[in-house]
Enzyme design. Structure first.
Site, mmCIF file in Angstrom:
data_model
loop_
_atom_site.group_PDB
_atom_site.id
_atom_site.type_symbol
_atom_site.label_atom_id
_atom_site.label_comp_id
_atom_site.label_asym_id
_atom_site.label_seq_id
_atom_site.Cartn_x
_atom_site.Cartn_y
_atom_site.Cartn_z
ATOM 1 N N HIS A 246 -5.522 -1.426 -4.743
ATOM 2 C CA HIS A 246 -5.927 -0.251 -3.978
ATOM 3 C C HIS A 246 -6.764 0.645 -4.876
ATOM 4 O O HIS A 246 -6.387 0.934 -6.012
ATOM 5 C CB HIS A 246 -4.708 0.495 -3.444
ATOM 6 C CG HIS A 246 -3.937 -0.310 -2.445
ATOM 7 N ND1 HIS A 246 -2.887 -1.128 -2.807
ATOM 8 C CD2 HIS A 246 -4.102 -0.481 -1.105
ATOM 9 C CE1 HIS A 246 -2.430 -1.755 -1.734
ATOM 10 N NE2 HIS A 246 -3.147 -1.377 -0.690
ATOM 11 N N CYS B 55 0.786 -1.231 0.000
ATOM 12 C CA CYS B 55 0.000 0.000 0.000
ATOM 13 C C CYS B 55 0.825 1.292 0.000
ATOM 14 O O CYS B 55 0.515 2.208 -0.781
ATOM 15 C CB CYS B 55 -1.018 -0.012 1.133
ATOM 16 S SG CYS B 55 -0.542 -0.897 2.611
ATOM 17 N N ASP C 166 -2.830 -7.938 -4.871
ATOM 18 C CA ASP C 166 -3.129 -6.755 -4.073
ATOM 19 C C ASP C 166 -3.720 -5.661 -4.953
ATOM 20 O O ASP C 166 -3.355 -5.521 -6.126
ATOM 21 C CB ASP C 166 -1.839 -6.255 -3.411
ATOM 22 C CG ASP C 166 -2.102 -5.555 -2.105
ATOM 23 O OD1 ASP C 166 -3.275 -5.418 -1.736
ATOM 24 O OD2 ASP C 166 -1.129 -5.151 -1.444
ATOM 25 N N HIS D 185 -8.263 -0.670 0.383
ATOM 26 C CA HIS D 185 -7.310 -1.770 0.200
ATOM 27 C C HIS D 185 -8.119 -3.034 -0.097
ATOM 28 O O HIS D 185 -9.094 -3.324 0.605
ATOM 29 C CB HIS D 185 -6.506 -2.024 1.481
ATOM 30 C CG HIS D 185 -5.785 -0.836 2.016
ATOM 31 N ND1 HIS D 185 -4.411 -0.775 2.106
ATOM 32 C CD2 HIS D 185 -6.240 0.347 2.519
ATOM 33 C CE1 HIS D 185 -4.052 0.382 2.651
ATOM 34 N NE2 HIS D 185 -5.148 1.077 2.904
ATOM 35 N N LYS E 107 -12.024 -3.468 8.201
ATOM 36 C CA LYS E 107 -11.970 -4.279 6.985
ATOM 37 C C LYS E 107 -13.081 -5.317 6.958
ATOM 38 O O LYS E 107 -13.618 -5.729 7.990
ATOM 39 C CB LYS E 107 -10.613 -4.970 6.858
ATOM 40 C CG LYS E 107 -10.293 -6.007 7.916
ATOM 41 C CD LYS E 107 -8.920 -6.643 7.673
ATOM 42 C CE LYS E 107 -8.537 -7.586 8.809
ATOM 43 N NZ LYS E 107 -7.224 -8.222 8.593
#
Length: 648
Positions: free
Chosen positions: A395, A344, A393, A521, A475
């Site tokens: 974002h 991130c 991953d 995220h 989250k």
């Protein structure tokens, strides 16, 4: 003596003397309840029958019919009974701690000689003798000094250490199971005979550091499982047998997918077959992300600690980071870097390059990011829990008013991907602020409300998972259930107002002023390593045809068929199928057994008759029936099966 009022679940009340125990309350209600009672719920807390009631309270008496408290007590008492049995059989053994865990318990022991399978059998036998003796369980409050002296006198240093960890002012309670005593918060059963003697089993022994600290002595940990009745135990042992058959570590060897070795703890050596699964899965995810509007990036693996300090990871996460010191041009102090544990902060650096407008948002950024996190050696587990891994991953940089729509879009994206991979059902947990976190309570209030509202707007009512959020934001955790009922937490989706502020991310709004983006995220599969392990165990190695690393073996029955087999493989490969020949001078049954063990989905056997007719004998993994079909028809059929689900 003062009176207190007890309120029962049916709304009835009873006045009793202060100091009355739940055992006395149960006896006053009925003789039958007194015998069946195992514990009490007092104002929602689990309460030992021997603890005195000192104030007005709501009370319920538990029996073995109350599954949750019953299982907790059975497993907790068995930990004590096991420790007693060990010390009676092996008096030089020192005891430490023995908590309840999922489906059972463990207890850690300090003993010079390793426990053997024969030892476990003897311990289990002695435990049943203690249970059948129906010996009383009793408890007393002791002073801290008295407990310390008792354990010093009895040469139990680990118990002294545990005593020192109990906060000042907290009651120090001792429990006896028969004549054997242990320091314990409780609660416990009334006597050892309340433990079902035919519903537990000692399963295995492992090594463990005292209190999980690798600077402390290495101990031996004995695990046990326990249930309320024999049938539940039998069902669980059958489940364990099935889980053993599906163990990705065993299947990884049989299918020649990967290995791990002590020179690289927690890191995977991928073999050609395993890497083929990895790259096919990565290609699938890449196509899905492109279709979902993501731009793919790649960021450095080694980053100066200055960025980690700015992001907050150095303060909150440093113990899980691998530190790299570099002598930059023989400077007086070495430069301190870290292998990135997540992607991130680096993605924010890409976002910060150039001016961004509100028209650029949402910006969905994705990376197959190679990360490294320190996991204690005792926590490592095959490719499921590693130190080096790659995340899918992503974002999403967006405006605050886009959180709801982007969350809904992401949940649809994740659901579609899971469905393609054969997982039709999942649960969603909502993880709230942890004790150690960045950002003000006001920011966390806003982040939690935004994520919860967005999740509900997507038609999902999540389970609340208190205190398990990331240090920078709440989250969602997406939990898959596999073929034998195990839960796996894979995908995550997090709302973060903190990191854009710390790393000075901004965009130009419609009002021509600078604004902070919100950072969402997200990871769909999580780590590729872990998800591949889940897939292997979900399918017991029999992966979907499109993802299988070896899809077809064309095996000759006689050497006269070798040329036909070679030509068949060429046709299969031309159609996009992973095919290979087996022309060894071995019996066909031997070849079939070997390739079935390697979980090859399709075996095509070819003998003289098949060569003459232009056919093959098709055998699918796990099926006894075979089919004789024209080669051209088989190629066409398997070519369709080999197409990834998103391309069909």
């Amino acid at each position: 003596m003062s009176q207190i009022t007890l309120t029962f679940p049916d709304g009835n009340t009873r006045d009793v003397d202060a100091g009355t125990t739940p055992a006395e309350v149960a006896a006053a209600i009925s003789k039958s309840l007194s015998k069946k009672a195992i514990s009490a719920q007092v104002d929602g807390a689990h309460w030992d029958l021997a603890w005195p009631l000192e104030a007005d309270c709501a009370i319920a008496i538990n029996t073995m019919q109350d599954a949750e408290p019953a299982l907790e007590l059975i497993r907790h008492d068995l930990a004590h009974i096991m420790a007693r049995a060990v010390q009676e059989l092996m008096p030089d053994t020192k005891v430490t701690i023995g908590p309840v865990r999922d489906n059972g318990w463990f207890y850690d022991f300090d003993r010079a000689e390793p426990f053997t399978p024969e030892d476990l059998g003897a311990i289990e036998k002695r435990m049943k003798e203690i249970i059948n003796a129906r010996e009383p369980v009793r408890t007393e409050l002791w002073s801290r000094e008295k407990v310390r002296q008792y354990y010093i006198d009895n040469n139990e240093p680990y118990k002294v250490d545990i005593l020192d960890r109990i906060p000042e002012g907290e009651d120090i309670r001792m429990y006896w199971h028969g004549e054997w005593m242990d320091l314990c918060r409780g609660p416990h059963l009334q006597h050892t005979g309340q433990v079902p003697a035919d519903a537990f089993k000692l399963t295995n022994v492992s090594a463990a550091y005292f209190l999980g600290d690798n600077t402390r002595p290495m101990l031996q940990r004995i695990y046990g499982v326990a249930f309320r009745n024999r049938d539940d135990l039998k069902q669980y042992m059958t489940f364990l047998e099935e889980a053993e058959k599906r163990d990705h570590r065993r299947l990884g060897r049989e299918m020649d997918l990967f290995h791990m070795q002590e020179e690289a703890p927690g890191q995977v050596f991928w073999h050609p077959n395993g890497w083929r699964i990895y790259t096919d899965l990565q290609d699938f995810v890449r196509r899905k992300q492109r279709a979902g509007g993501y731009v793919e990036v790649n960021t450095p693996q080694v980053v100066d600690r200055k960025l980690w300090i700015e992001s907050g990871h150095w303060e909150k996460y440093q113990e899980n980071m691998f530190i790299v010191e570099v002598d930059e041009d023989h400077a007086r102090e070495k430069a301190v870097n870290a292998l990135k544990p997540m992607n991130c902060p680096c993605h924010v650096q890409i976002f910060n390059q150039g001016l961004k407008s509100y028209r650029d948002l949402p910006l969905r950024m994705a990376e197959f990011g190679s990360c490294a996190r320190y996991e204690p050696s005792g926590a490592l587990h095959g490719i499921m829990r590693v130190r080096g891994f790659t995340q899918d991953d992503g974002h999403i940089f967006c405006r605050e008013d886009q959180i709801e729509s982007e969350t809904r879009i992401y949940i649809d994206f994740l659901s579609d991907m899971y469905r393609d991979l054969g997982f039709t059902d999942f649960r969603v947990k909502f993880s709230t602020r942890p004790e150690v976190r960045s950002g003000s309570d006001e920011v966390w209030d806003k982040a939690e409300a935004a994520l919860l509202d967005a999740t509900r707007a997507a038609g999902i009512e999540p389970e609340i998972n208190p205190g398990e959020g990331a240090f920078y934001g709440p989250k969602l955790e997406f939990v898959l259930t596999d073929a034998i009922g195990r839960d796996w937490q894979c995908g995550t989706h997090q709302v973060d107002f903190v990191l854009p502020e710390r790393l000075d991310a901004s965009y130009i709004g419609q009002d021509s002023q600078r604004h902070r983006p919100v950072m969402l995220h997200r990871a769909t599969l999580g780590s590729f390593e872990r998800f591949i392990g889940i897939l292997i165990e979900e399918h017991a190695g029999k992966l979907p045809f499109w993802l299988a690393p070896r899809q077809v073996v064309v095996a000759s029955i006689v050497s006269d068929a070798d040329d036909f087999c070679t030509d068949a493989v060429a046709q299969l490969k031309a159609a996009g199928i992973k095919a290979e020949t087996d022309l060894r001078n071995e019996k066909i049954n031997y070849k079939v057994r070997e390739h079935s063990l390697g979980k090859v989905p399709v075996i095509l056997a070819v003998g003289r008759k098949e060569v003459e007719d232009g056919t093959v004998t098709l055998r699918r993994l796990g099926e006894k029936q075979t089919q004789v079909l024209p080669l051209s028809e088989v190629v066409e059929m398997l070519a369709a099966d080999a197409v990834a689900p998103d391309l069909r």
